[in-house]
Design an enzyme around this catalytic site. Structure first.
Site: not given
Length: 166
Positions: A59-61, A63
């Site tokens: 999810t961070c990647a 974003s």
């Protein structure tokens, strides 16, 4: 203190995001070239702070990829992707992904960004890391939008962040 969830389990952050209309707290973060960056370095620009636990999670990647695509060409706007990841991890990730419309900054040295923006987790399995949040700052250094993402596994609301710039 803000309460969010990680796959439904409650965890907490140090506090709450800066209020809309307030002056954004200054910060001192480390860039991928190991230089120091402060909010003053972006004075006169709109700034989107894309804050998250680690670029090494899906999810961070995503974003980082999404803000690179959606906000990369927005006039007079800088997108800063912020976590406690080492600058080397950010450099590797952005190079491998071909991301050139975002700037990666790390809070690994002293954690003061997390303290000033009150996004550091205080409990749970990610204690000490930064929560998923977005803060949009206008060219005068005023906060014009914030989002504390309620479920860490969810992506931020990109469209609302971008709408705040209009």
């Amino acid at each position: 203190m803000a309460q969010v969830t990680l796959h439904g389990d409650k965890i907490h952050t140090q506090g709450t995001l800066p209020k809309k209309g307030s002056t954004a707290p200054n910060f001192k973060l480390t860039a991928t070239d190991l230089s120091t960056k402060t909010l003053k370095d972006y004075s006169g620009h709109n700034v989107i702070l894309n804050i998250f636990p680690s670029v090494d999670t899906g999810t961070c990647a995503q974003s980082v990829r999404s803000f690179n695509k959606k906000a990369g060409d927005v006039e007079n706007t800088k997108v800063l992707c912020i976590s406690k990841d080492l600058p080397f991890a950010f450099s590797r990730f952005c190079a491998a992904e071909g991301l050139d419309h975002v700037e990666s900054l790390s809070d690994f040295k002293d954690g003061n960004f997390g303290k000033h923006y009150e996004v550091t987790f205080t409990d749970g399995p990610m204690e000490g890391l930064l929560s998923r949040a977005v803060v949009v700052i206008d060219p005068d250094g005023k906060v014009i939008y914030t989002q504390q993402v309620p479920e860490i596994a969810d992506e931020p609301d990109y469209e609302s962040a971008l709408q705040a710039l209009k």
